[in-house]
Each structure stands twice: as C-alpha cells, then as structure tokens.
Motif scaffolding. Structure first.
Motif, PDB file in Angstrom:
ATOM      1  N   HIS A 418     112.574  24.964   9.288  1.00  0.00           N
ATOM      2  CA  HIS A 418     111.607  24.381   8.363  1.00  0.00           C
ATOM      3  C   HIS A 418     110.191  24.876   8.638  1.00  0.00           C
ATOM      4  O   HIS A 418     109.377  24.969   7.713  1.00  0.00           O
ATOM      5  CB  HIS A 418     111.684  22.860   8.424  1.00  0.00           C
ATOM      6  CG  HIS A 418     112.904  22.315   7.738  1.00  0.00           C
ATOM      7  ND1 HIS A 418     112.935  22.023   6.398  1.00  0.00           N
ATOM      8  CD2 HIS A 418     114.150  22.048   8.204  1.00  0.00           C
ATOM      9  CE1 HIS A 418     114.140  21.579   6.065  1.00  0.00           C
ATOM     10  NE2 HIS A 418     114.895  21.588   7.142  1.00  0.00           N
ATOM     11  N   ASN A 422     108.037  26.630   5.784  1.00  0.00           N
ATOM     12  CA  ASN A 422     106.648  26.279   5.491  1.00  0.00           C
ATOM     13  C   ASN A 422     105.749  27.509   5.523  1.00  0.00           C
ATOM     14  O   ASN A 422     104.861  27.675   4.680  1.00  0.00           O
ATOM     15  CB  ASN A 422     106.138  25.258   6.508  1.00  0.00           C
ATOM     16  CG  ASN A 422     106.796  23.902   6.361  1.00  0.00           C
ATOM     17  OD1 ASN A 422     107.514  23.655   5.404  1.00  0.00           O
ATOM     18  ND2 ASN A 422     106.557  23.031   7.319  1.00  0.00           N
ATOM     19  N   GLN A 423     105.975  28.362   6.525  1.00  0.00           N
ATOM     20  CA  GLN A 423     105.136  29.547   6.662  1.00  0.00           C
ATOM     21  C   GLN A 423     105.270  30.462   5.448  1.00  0.00           C
ATOM     22  O   GLN A 423     104.277  31.036   4.976  1.00  0.00           O
ATOM     23  CB  GLN A 423     105.510  30.305   7.940  1.00  0.00           C
ATOM     24  CG  GLN A 423     104.740  31.590   8.179  1.00  0.00           C
ATOM     25  CD  GLN A 423     103.257  31.365   8.440  1.00  0.00           C
ATOM     26  OE1 GLN A 423     102.815  30.233   8.626  1.00  0.00           O
ATOM     27  NE2 GLN A 423     102.483  32.435   8.454  1.00  0.00           N
ATOM     28  N   THR A 464      99.797  22.549  -2.711  1.00  0.00           N
ATOM     29  CA  THR A 464     101.105  22.809  -2.104  1.00  0.00           C
ATOM     30  C   THR A 464     100.951  23.536  -0.778  1.00  0.00           C
ATOM     31  O   THR A 464     101.626  23.220   0.206  1.00  0.00           O
ATOM     32  CB  THR A 464     101.970  23.646  -3.063  1.00  0.00           C
ATOM     33  OG1 THR A 464     102.159  22.922  -4.277  1.00  0.00           O
ATOM     34  CG2 THR A 464     103.322  23.952  -2.448  1.00  0.00           C
ATOM     35  N   CYS A 465     100.059  24.509  -0.739  1.00  0.00           N
ATOM     36  CA  CYS A 465      99.786  25.232   0.503  1.00  0.00           C
ATOM     37  C   CYS A 465      99.316  24.269   1.589  1.00  0.00           C
ATOM     38  O   CYS A 465      99.783  24.319   2.733  1.00  0.00           O
ATOM     39  CB  CYS A 465      98.733  26.309   0.241  1.00  0.00           C
ATOM     40  SG  CYS A 465      98.309  27.321   1.672  1.00  0.00           S
ATOM     41  N   CYS A 468     102.170  21.967   2.867  1.00  0.00           N
ATOM     42  CA  CYS A 468     103.075  22.676   3.779  1.00  0.00           C
ATOM     43  C   CYS A 468     102.436  22.817   5.157  1.00  0.00           C
ATOM     44  O   CYS A 468     103.115  22.702   6.181  1.00  0.00           O
ATOM     45  CB  CYS A 468     103.426  24.049   3.207  1.00  0.00           C
ATOM     46  SG  CYS A 468     104.513  23.992   1.766  1.00  0.00           S
ATOM     47  N   HIS A 471     102.686  19.510   6.946  1.00  0.00           N
ATOM     48  CA  HIS A 471     104.030  19.261   7.453  1.00  0.00           C
ATOM     49  C   HIS A 471     104.297  20.084   8.708  1.00  0.00           C
ATOM     50  O   HIS A 471     104.871  19.588   9.684  1.00  0.00           O
ATOM     51  CB  HIS A 471     105.063  19.593   6.377  1.00  0.00           C
ATOM     52  CG  HIS A 471     106.468  19.280   6.781  1.00  0.00           C
ATOM     53  ND1 HIS A 471     107.490  20.185   6.686  1.00  0.00           N
ATOM     54  CD2 HIS A 471     107.010  18.153   7.313  1.00  0.00           C
ATOM     55  CE1 HIS A 471     108.600  19.636   7.125  1.00  0.00           C
ATOM     56  NE2 HIS A 471     108.342  18.408   7.509  1.00  0.00           N
ATOM     57  N   SER A 472     103.881  21.348   8.709  1.00  0.00           N
ATOM     58  CA  SER A 472     104.049  22.177   9.906  1.00  0.00           C
ATOM     59  C   SER A 472     103.308  21.574  11.086  1.00  0.00           C
ATOM     60  O   SER A 472     103.833  21.518  12.205  1.00  0.00           O
ATOM     61  CB  SER A 472     103.542  23.597   9.645  1.00  0.00           C
ATOM     62  OG  SER A 472     104.423  24.313   8.822  1.00  0.00           O
ATOM     63  N   TYR A 495     102.724  29.478  14.190  1.00  0.00           N
ATOM     64  CA  TYR A 495     102.795  28.500  13.105  1.00  0.00           C
ATOM     65  C   TYR A 495     101.630  27.511  13.190  1.00  0.00           C
ATOM     66  O   TYR A 495     101.080  27.088  12.164  1.00  0.00           O
ATOM     67  CB  TYR A 495     104.117  27.739  13.162  1.00  0.00           C
ATOM     68  CG  TYR A 495     105.340  28.589  12.917  1.00  0.00           C
ATOM     69  CD1 TYR A 495     105.332  29.612  11.971  1.00  0.00           C
ATOM     70  CD2 TYR A 495     106.524  28.377  13.630  1.00  0.00           C
ATOM     71  CE1 TYR A 495     106.459  30.391  11.746  1.00  0.00           C
ATOM     72  CE2 TYR A 495     107.652  29.147  13.406  1.00  0.00           C
ATOM     73  CZ  TYR A 495     107.619  30.157  12.468  1.00  0.00           C
ATOM     74  OH  TYR A 495     108.733  30.923  12.249  1.00  0.00           O
ATOM     75  N   ALA A 499      98.810  27.005  10.225  1.00  0.00           N
ATOM     76  CA  ALA A 499      98.534  25.693   9.635  1.00  0.00           C
ATOM     77  C   ALA A 499      97.083  25.285   9.856  1.00  0.00           C
ATOM     78  O   ALA A 499      96.459  24.665   8.981  1.00  0.00           O
ATOM     79  CB  ALA A 499      99.474  24.648  10.227  1.00  0.00           C
ATOM     80  N   THR A 597     107.530  16.183   3.218  1.00  0.00           N
ATOM     81  CA  THR A 597     107.916  17.448   3.815  1.00  0.00           C
ATOM     82  C   THR A 597     107.524  18.580   2.887  1.00  0.00           C
ATOM     83  O   THR A 597     107.121  18.365   1.747  1.00  0.00           O
ATOM     84  CB  THR A 597     109.430  17.488   4.063  1.00  0.00           C
ATOM     85  OG1 THR A 597     110.102  17.489   2.800  1.00  0.00           O
ATOM     86  CG2 THR A 597     109.885  16.301   4.881  1.00  0.00           C
ATOM     87  N   ALA A 598     107.681  19.810   3.397  1.00  0.00           N
ATOM     88  CA  ALA A 598     107.386  20.958   2.542  1.00  0.00           C
ATOM     89  C   ALA A 598     108.331  20.996   1.355  1.00  0.00           C
ATOM     90  O   ALA A 598     107.962  21.402   0.259  1.00  0.00           O
ATOM     91  CB  ALA A 598     107.496  22.244   3.353  1.00  0.00           C
TER      92      ALA A 598
END
Length: 633
Positions: A418, A422-423, A464-465, A468, A471-472, A495, A499, A597-598
């Motif tokens: 995940h 996300n990335q 959205t970016c 994500c 969430h990361s 990661y 983020a 979550t993403a």
C-alpha cells in the motif's frame, strides 16, 4: 427450414440453398467454410421524434463550437504556472565528471521544483553526496574481513530472510541454509559464488539486526558488502542463477547505502543475466524435472523485473526490459514439494500483486513524465493511470487489503504494497499539486487580495495526492511506533520523504485540514532528522531538501496569507464543472474520515466523477506543464 426472422448466411444466400442457421450453419460446416459463414446485419427502422433529432443536431453544433473555442481566461491564468522541464535536466555534480541527469519523476527533483516554486530567486538542485564513495568501497574490498561466528552467521541469515526475503524472492530459504552449513563445516572448500552470496546475505542481515546509530561503528554490513562485490570484478561469460541472486542482493544493499545509481545498474545487470540464461522463458519439464527449481527460476526472473522497475521509478529512468518480453509463468504454488521446499515459495498472491504494481510504475513514469511528442494529452494519461490503480486495488485479494482501524496490526507485506500504491498515486498527481501551488503564488504576486482561478478538476486531483500522502505518513508512523521501521531502511525512508514534500505543500494551500497536515509534516520531518542522526544515508540527503524548503515556507505562507486563515485551496470562483464546485469539494474535505486510505481517496465520488468526464476538462494542464527553459543547476 429457415424462419422469417432468421436470415440465411451470405454463402448460402449466394448459392441459393437453404440455410440451417446457427454459427456456423450445417452447409458451411460440411464444406469446411466456417470462416465464410457470416450473416447480414438486419437494418432496423426505429421511430424517433423530430424533437429528438433537433436536440442531437443542436448538441453536435455546441460541441463543435466548444472544441474550436480559444483558451478561456481560466486556462490563460494557469498557463503562466509551468511545472516540469520539457528538456532533459542535467546538474554538474563534479566539474571533472560528466553532468548527471536529474529525472523529473524523482523525489529529489520534485523537492527542488517545490523550492523553486516558493521563491522568486533561482534555486539549483542539491547534489546527492550522502553515500560511501567508490574509493571507500574499493579500500574495504581489499581489507581483511573475518568470517562471523556460526551463531552470528545463523542470526544474520535469519534476519535477512525475515527482512528483505519477506517482500522479495531472491534466495531459497532451504538452499541458503544448506550452503551456510556446508561453509561452516568446511570453509576452505566453499566456492567463490557461495561465499559471495553469503557475504551479501550477511550484509543485509546486519541492516535488520542493528538498532543503534552507525556513526561510531560504521555503516552496518558495509565490510561484508564490499567482500561480496569482489565477484563482480570479472563479468561471467556463463552466468548462473547464483550470479543473478548475488546481483539482486547487492542491488538491494546499494539502496541502503543511498547508492541509487549503483542499485539501478545492478538490478538492470541482473535482468540481462536472467535474459541470457533464458529465465524469462518457461523451461520444459523434460529439461528440469524439479518443480522447486523451475518455480525458483520463474520467481527470480520476476524479482529481477520488479526491482529493476522499482529502482527505475525511484530515479525516473527507463527499465531494462519490457513487460511483454517476459513470457515465463507468474509465481505459482508448486505441488509435490516437501515441507522445507514448500516454505521457499510463500504467498503467490502477494508476489503477483507486487509484480503488477511494478508494471504500473513503469507505465506511469513513462506516461506522465515522458517527453515524446506523439503521447496522448496529460489529461488522458492521468485518467489511464488512475484507472489502472483502481483496477489493481479492486483485484487485490482480501488478505492484502487494508482494514483502516487495524492498520497498526497490518502485515509488513501488506503495508509495503500500500505504500508503493500510494507512491504511484502521488507520482501521477504531484505535478498537478505543484501546478496549483504555483497558480496561487502567481495570483498573489499579481494582486495580493485575489485568489487563483484554479479549476475544480485540478483541486480534486491535488486533494487526492495529499490524501495519499497522509495515508502513507500514517502507515509509516504506525510502523515507527511498533518497531518495524528499521533505522537504515531505504524504502520506508523514501516513502516518508515523498509524503513529507506533499504535506509541506498542503500546509501552504490553507485547506481546512492544514493544521493536521502541519502536525504530520512536523512529525515526518522529525523522523527524517532522527534517521539522519542515526546514520541513514538517504535520510541525510532527504532532510537536506526538507531543511532547504522549510527556510522558504514561512515566506510563502506570508505571501499566501495562510497565517490569517484567508487562503484556500478551493477558489470560490472555480466554475470548471457545476458538479465539482467549491462548496461540494469543501464539504467532502470536511467530512474526511481519520481512517481514510489511499484506496478510498481514489474512490471518492468527486474524483470518480472528474475522471469520468470528457477529456477537455483537464486540457488546461496540458499546455502549462512544462518550463520553456532548462532550470539553473
């Protein structure tokens, strides 16, 4: 007998014989002319109202006028906010060497673009210097390195298998254990390949068993790594699976050293060796009867492919092999193996899911950041990327899905999947996020009290970016708290940095969740600082980028009036889509669940509605994504 509502096929009709119907009919089947058994399409007469025809004509004329309409004011405003460079971006890391290519898809390049967006002054790319030099490694490779004691050797092998072996199939557990026992019993009779493989495994094992700073004792496993690298001094004319395994192990460890170019080269070399050996093709059972060996060949090929794709995505470089050139079967559960051999091949579902993400990473990098003139519009490419990501998430087995309230108990393999997911979502959208930031800064530069006219489509993709990235960050904080975030791990560190840059931009846009993002940004920055102080090479580089950005953030916040709470990432006069207006987007942001979550971010109704709209809605980005000139070094 042919009925009135079942016409004859064209062949029977031409021969003026009765047709039995069916596909194919009996006549064509007997004559062995099944390919000619084609039925005419029946022209149906449908009654429609005259008003319906007039509406269609009117709609057609409206679409023609809109397609030829010159850019509106909204497009003109955004066209002044370029994001990426259309020409290759080189930096002079050393005046005595060839300039180094900096790919726009890399995290460090994005951090540089962020700093350039926040300041009117020119800011060059920070050179990457946080890694052991070639001279250091050469000196260590010739130095004496004592073999670990049997107890220590067993510990390091187990640590490596439980660490990197949990996510990537590189070596067989049963085989490496047998090789270790033979070496312990008779070290002098062990071959060079076996010794090199064990050295590489020991190096990775040191990474996963070290819990303290590396500043005093040196980087963990470095001496073992240098001894294993000796095998590469001669390029083998007859490569073996052992050589592929060694190069993959050395590639992974090179990432821990933040030697990303070396890791990319080693993974690509492993792919080439695998191709020479034919690992990308299925070997006949008559030539290899051992099901375990066949499965190992298949999985090692897919691991080489996966690592090559992932390392390429981290750097923004091309992969060594196309996916359609690999014809070998996907990982399976081989039958007829004993218990020890069966443990060598766990969870095929996880392996396949990671392979699919690796394939997506290559497509997204090539699509979003490619420079070919004949590529589709950016809007089309973004839609394709999100369609692929949502399809992957939909097909993910339940055992690998994230149940948000239980994220802290998530299996490390699921967390790793995940985080990569996300990335990829961030890679597809962060140029648009930076575009939105530039639009706000440009608007305030021209007139301090005005808001940028940012289309709601850009806002939705930017949000959205950010989600994500949130969430990361939450997954990584949970990993830090439960002790599974290793101090020298490159993957989680990268990661975290990715983020952090997105959350940093979010704090400048002044959304309702700005305070939450500021807290997460502060926590993530603190983690990077601790990792840097602990000896993590990558964290030292990434923290340097964040530190440079933080020196500009206060000025940018002042320009955007973020401190006063007046700035907003969703302009009130955005009218790109009536269904994606400012009010609905703000409402969606305000009701965002803490456990989003993403996957749920990509499933947001507003985003789905955006991605289902006709492509012209995103055309405003296409003409303004690129810089006219190369950025200064």
């Amino acid at each position: 007998m042919v009925t009135a509502n079942r016409p004859s096929c064209r062949r029977c009709h031409a021969r003026k014989v009765k047709c039995s119907g069916g596909m194919p009919c009996s006549g064509c089947l007997q004559a062995d002319k099944t390919s000619e058994c084609v039925y005419p399409r029946k022209a149906r007469l449908v009654k429609v109202s005259e008003q319906y025809i007039e509406d269609l004509v009117s709609e057609n004329q409206r679409l023609r006028r809109s397609s030829s309409r010159p850019p509106n004011e909204e497009t003109a405003v955004l066209a002044q906010c370029p994001v990426l460079a259309e020409v290759p971006w080189f930096v002079n890391a050393d005046s005595l060497h060839t300039p180094i290519l900096v790919a726009e898809a890399s995290d460090s390049a994005f951090a540089t673009r962020w700093r350039q967006a926040m300041s009117n002054a020119q800011h060059g790319h920070l050179p990457r210097v946080n890694f052991p030099s070639d001279e250091q490694l050469l000196a260590l490779s010739d130095a004496e390195c004592p073999w670990p004691t049997p107890a220590r050797a067993h510990l390091l092998v187990r640590a490596a298998l439980n660490g990197i072996g949990r996510c990537y199939h590189i070596i067989r557990r049963s085989s490496i254990s047998q090789e270790l026992e033979r070496t312990i019993q008779n070290h002098s009779q062990t071959g060079l390949l076996s010794k090199s493989k064990l050295w590489a495994v020991f190096a990775i094992g040191e990474i996963y068993t070290t819990r303290h700073s590396a500043l005093e004792r040196g980087f963990p496993g470095l001496h073992y790594f240098c001894k294993a690298m000796n095998i590469l001094r001669i390029v083998s004319e007859r490569p073996s699976v052992d050589m592929v395994e060694i190069q993959l192990l050395l590639s992974v460890y090179s990432l821990f050293l933040n030697r990303r170019h070396a890791a990319y080269s080693l993974a690509g070399s492993a792919v080439r060796l695998a191709t020479i050996m034919g690992l990308h093709l299925n070997v006949p059972e008559t030539q290899m009867s051992d099901a375990g060996e066949r499965e190992h060949r298949n999985r090692i090929c897919w691991t080489a492919y996966t690592l090559d794709r992932m390392w390429a995505a981290k750097l923004g470089y091309p992969a060594a092999i196309r996916g359609d050139e690999i014809e070998v079967d996907l990982p399976s559960n081989p039958v007829g193996l004993d218990d020890n051999a069966s443990m060598d091949f766990p969870d095929r579902a996880y392996s396949i899911a990671r392979i699919e993400l690796a394939q997506l990473s290559g497509r997204i990098i090539y699509s979003i950041y490619g420079h070919k003139a004949d590529t589709p519009s950016l809007s089309h490419r973004v839609q394709d990327a999100f369609s692929d990501l949502r399809r992957w998430l939909k097909d993910l087995p339940p055992s690998l899905q994230i149940d948000a309230p239980d994220e802290g108990e998530l299996d490390p393999r699921g967390r790793s999947l995940h985080l990569l997911f996300n990335q990829l979502a961030i890679l597809a959208t962060r140029p648009i996020l930076l575009h939105v930031l530039r639009a706000h800064l440009e608007a305030r530069e021209q007139q301090p009290d005005t808001e940028a006219n940012v289309p709601a489509s850009a806002v939705a993709l930017s949000e959205t970016c950010i989600r994500c990235a949130r969430h990361s960050c939450r997954l990584l904080v949970d990993s830090w708290m439960n002790g599974t975030f290793m101090i020298f791990d490159f993957f989680y560190t990268q990661y975290l940095f990715s983020a952090t840059t997105v959350l940093g931009i979010s704090t400048l846009l002044g959304s309702k969740d700005r305070q939450i993002d500021e807290e997460q940004f502060e926590i993530a920055t603190c983690f990077l600082e601790q990792l840097r102080d602990g000896g993590n090479y990558a964290a030292a580089e990434f923290y340097q980028h964040i530190e440079a950005a933080m020196s500009l953030m206060e000025t940018a916040k002042t320009r955007l009036s973020v401190h006063d709470g007046n700035a907003t990432a969703i302009p009130k006069d955005s009218t790109t889509s009536s269904s994606l207006n400012a009010g609905s987007l703000e409402e969606a942001s305000s009701i965002m669940d803490d456990y989003m979550t993403a996957g749920t971010a990509l499933s947001e109704p507003l985003l789905q509605e955006l991605l289902d709209q006709p492509l012209p809605d995103l055309q405003f980005i296409d003409s303004s994504m690129y810089l006219d000139e190369q950025q200064p070094e």
